[in-house]
Design an enzyme around this catalytic site. Structure first.
Site, PDB file in Angstrom:
ATOM      1  N   ASP A 377       0.843  -1.187   0.000  1.00 59.06           N
ATOM      2  CA  ASP A 377       0.000   0.000   0.000  1.00 59.06           C
ATOM      3  C   ASP A 377       0.883   1.243   0.000  1.00 59.06           C
ATOM      4  O   ASP A 377       1.839   1.338   0.782  1.00 59.06           O
ATOM      5  CB  ASP A 377      -0.893  -0.011   1.247  1.00 59.06           C
ATOM      6  CG  ASP A 377      -1.829   1.163   1.301  1.00 59.06           C
ATOM      7  OD1 ASP A 377      -2.676   1.282   0.402  1.00 59.06           O
ATOM      8  OD2 ASP A 377      -1.705   1.972   2.247  1.00 59.06           O
ATOM      9  N   GLU A 406       1.571   0.321  -4.959  1.00 54.77           N
ATOM     10  CA  GLU A 406       1.139   1.616  -5.482  1.00 54.77           C
ATOM     11  C   GLU A 406       2.357   2.528  -5.559  1.00 54.77           C
ATOM     12  O   GLU A 406       2.920   2.901  -4.529  1.00 54.77           O
ATOM     13  CB  GLU A 406       0.088   2.236  -4.568  1.00 54.77           C
ATOM     14  CG  GLU A 406      -1.217   1.471  -4.525  1.00 54.77           C
ATOM     15  CD  GLU A 406      -2.204   2.113  -3.567  1.00 54.77           C
ATOM     16  OE1 GLU A 406      -3.278   2.527  -4.015  1.00 54.77           O
ATOM     17  OE2 GLU A 406      -1.896   2.194  -2.368  1.00 54.77           O
TER      18      GLU A 406
END
Length: 695
Positions: A377, A406
């Site tokens: 994340d 990400e």
């Protein structure tokens, strides 16, 4: 960045302090005092592993890294139920904890001894099996509230007390012989992103253990019309990996079991209790998580864990701040927590102990839980060196472990972009992939405006961005990078470093986005757009990624950010597999084509550059390319793929004169061929794709 110890951050931390009349310990002078450390970069690094508890029947040894503490205590309890959870929206409850509550109900309280590496240690010569423990450090004359430490491996209800258990008793039968499904190359990966409740809560899925890890151990489940659900659905689709949203212990009430995605970390190395049958039983959550992994492996599916090391759910009262206040976080010049995560803080992966923590944590999930991959994340908050060390560690254990994340932040970080694991630096991280939002937004519309559509609604100007995604974000001579959205140059060195997707748990899912951007379209047009989007993803050279339920046209009632919306919004309605079986069958066949034909997943940048060439098209909102299948080792000698995003205009694609087998056309697919024709052109209907081959 150098930060003064506490001086500017103590005001933030002070709400977590339990006020006693000073600190008292019989062993505070052992080792060397670290109270005069000038900056976080000068903190000592703990030697050996970060294990905080080592059990044996004769004694249990405790160790907690707290280099600036004046004193440290460990408390032993019979019960794991310390209190109900407190979250960032319930901070007022922290102030209700009185000084007399420190160590309340503890059956043993021990002072710990300071060591030169910043650790505090003590051994208790009793059999403590199935007991619970906490630590409390004293800082600047005040005791901080109790914490299970930063490295608990088992916890009680709500994760406030760590548990002493026999980990061997958490292993399901056959765990030692658990075999991972074969994976020859990252180019073979097809990811399916799941939230446990979304996937299993619907009344019409035949699953007994709804919303639980054990749901994945159930086979033979169907909806009321006999269509496969659960694990059988995953097998039937043909995906290779499921990406499970955060499944470690998060900061929420496991009794109330309110819906949440889980991006509020509490204990990073323990499964979340609300997905187990008994959150109060430390064995239950661990055993059932392992049963889930083993069942998925037995069904040919690998497991990716979504990890959230970039921030904690709270500061001041986080386990990090309750052991080494301030150290594990980045700060602004005024001492306040920096917030590149958009969640109130960001961790400092560049610091030795945070880096060590992340590496050990990932290694633990690999070894103890047999995890096959990790999705980071907001990976862009972490530094490149830490990510590369994690990749190296994972490769040493198992080179087939997948790592991606990400490649961006949600805010500005004090660390320079040059050293952050952002998408632009992917080339500096071999073996690590990032999400390709260029193609995502070129296909469906920009992330910051749900009502604006792009290729799927016939808006021109996004063709080069789609081509960028088709080749996997690598350098390719047929692409004009000056007009690619977000990235004006390639950022991947290999196509397997790009995750190809149009929908995920964030933002509107694909169905909602199509409805929002085609408000006046009829159902047939919307379903055609759904098929076209999935065709683009599954014929790209990156690693394809499907959000759970997109294949059966699942919606989320138009909710953009459903992280705490009720099940009525988030649950996948399995009746949709009956209602939209045509779309499901289309996606399933696309997956079958991709898996059967290496031309669609070459896995090499050189091969992609050599074998893929983009074709001239007669209008905007059209993309077409050819693949030299023979050179790619495919049984299909020549492959033509074309996408028409126009809502009304039929596309005419000029072809070399020859005989063609039509594999995909007008929203229909047949790998053996829908029809054949001899000619020099093909017409492609609005909002559709075509795949032609010569054999």
């Amino acid at each position: 960045m150098r930060n003064q110890l506490f001086l500017s951050s103590m005001a933030i931390v002070s709400s977590a302090l339990i006020s006693l009349s000073g600190c008292s310990s019989n062993n505070i002078n052992e080792g060397t005092s670290n109270s005069s450390i000038a900056s976080y970069e000068d903190y000592p690094v703990k030697s050996g592993s970060l294990d905080e508890m080592v059990y044996s029947p004769k004694k249990t040894s405790f160790s907690v890294w707290a280099p600036t503490a004046d004193a440290v205590k460990v408390f032993i309890y019979e019960s794991g139920n310390m209190d109900t959870a407190f979250t960032s929206v319930e901070k007022s409850r922290i102030k209700e904890v009185e000084a007399t509550d420190l160590g309340k109900d503890a059956i043993i309280s021990k002072d710990m001894k300071r060591q030169k590496d910043g650790s505090w240690t003590v051994s208790i010569k009793k059999d403590l099996m199935n007991k619970f423990y906490t630590f409390s450090i004293c800082s600047e004359g005040k005791w901080l509230r109790e914490t299970p430490g930063i490295n608990a491996k088992a916890v009680g209800l709500n994760g406030r007390r760590a548990a002493i258990i026999d980990m061997s008793k958490t292993n399901p039968e056959g765990w030692d012989s658990d075999i991972k499904p074969e994976l020859k190359s990252f180019s073979d990966v097809i990811i399916y992103e799941i939230h446990h409740r979304d996937f299993t809560m619907d009344a019409d899925n035949g699953i007994v253990n709804k919303g639980k890890f054990l749901a994945y151990t159930e086979t033979g489940t169907t909806n009321s019309n006999g269509y496969a659900t659960g694990v059988d659905h995953l097998k039937e689709m043909g995906i290779t990996h499921i990406h499970i949203l955060p499944s470690f212990d998060s900061d929420g009430d496991e009794v109330k079991n309110a819906y949440n995605w889980g991006y509020d970390p509490l204990n990073y190395n323990v499964p979340e209790g609300k997905y187990s049958l008994d959150a109060a039983d430390p064995y239950s959550r661990i055993r059932e998580f392992k049963m889930m992994v083993k069942s998925l492996h037995e069904n040919g599916i690998r497991v990716i864990l979504d990890v959230v090391y970039n921030h904690t759910s709270t500061t001041g009262v986080s386990n990090f701040d309750l052991t080494a206040p301030g150290y594990f976080y980045r700060h602004k010049e005024n001492g306040a927590y920096s917030d590149a995560s958009g969640c109130g803080n960001e961790t400092a992966s560049e610091r030795e102990m945070m880096r060590k923590y992340m590496i050990e944590s990932v290694k633990y999930w690999i070894n103890e839980y047999h995890i096959d991959g990790f999705r980071f994340d907001l990976m862009g908050i972490h530094d490149i060196e830490t990510m590369n060390q994690i990749r190296a560690m994972a490769t040493e254990i198992d080179p087939s472990i997948l790592i991606y994340g990400e490649g961006w932040t949600a805010g500005t970080s004090p660390l320079s972009n040059d050293v952050l694991a952002v998408k632009a630096n992917t080339a500096k991280m071999p073996g690590i992939a990032a999400f390709g939002d260029e193609m995502r937004d070129a296909v469906r519309g920009p992330y910051d405006d749900d009502k604006v559509g792009t290729f799927l609604v016939g808006n021109p100007g996004n063709e080069e961005s789609i081509k960028f995604g088709i080749v996997g974000a690598i350098k390719h001579p047929d692409i004009d990078y000056s007009i690619v959205n977000y990235s004006k140059e390639p950022w991947a060195t290999e196509p397997t470093q790009m995750i190809a997707y149009v929908s995920c748990h964030d933002d509107m899912n694909l169905r909602d986005r199509i409805v929002s951007t085609l408000p006046k379209a009829d159902e047939s047009k919307r379903l055609a757009a759904q098929k076209l989007a999935e065709t683009i993803v599954l014929t790209s050279q990156g690693i394809p990624f499907i959000f759970a339920g997109d294949e059966i046209v699942r919606d989320k009632k138009g909710v953009h950010n459903s992280y705490k919306s009720p099940d009525s919004v988030n649950t996948i309605p399995w009746e949709n597999k009956t209602k939209y079986n045509d779309v499901y069958s289309y996606v399933q066949k696309l997956i079958s084509i991709r898996k059967a034909h290496p031309a669609f997943h070459m896995g090499s940048a050189d091969a992609v550059r050599k074998n893929i060439h983009f074709l001239d098209v007669d209008d905007t909102c059209q993309v077409a390319f050819s693949i030299d299948g023979a050179a790619a080792g495919d049984s299909w000698k020549k492959i033509i793929v074309a996408f028409n995003g126009s809502l009304k205009k039929t596309m005419t694609l000029e072809l070399p004169k020859g005989s063609y087998n039509v594999i995909c056309k007008d929203g229909e697919i047949d790998m053996l061929g829908l029809s054949t024709f001899i000619g020099e052109s093909v017409k492609i209907a609005p909002t559709s794709a075509v795949i032609l081959v010569t054999e």
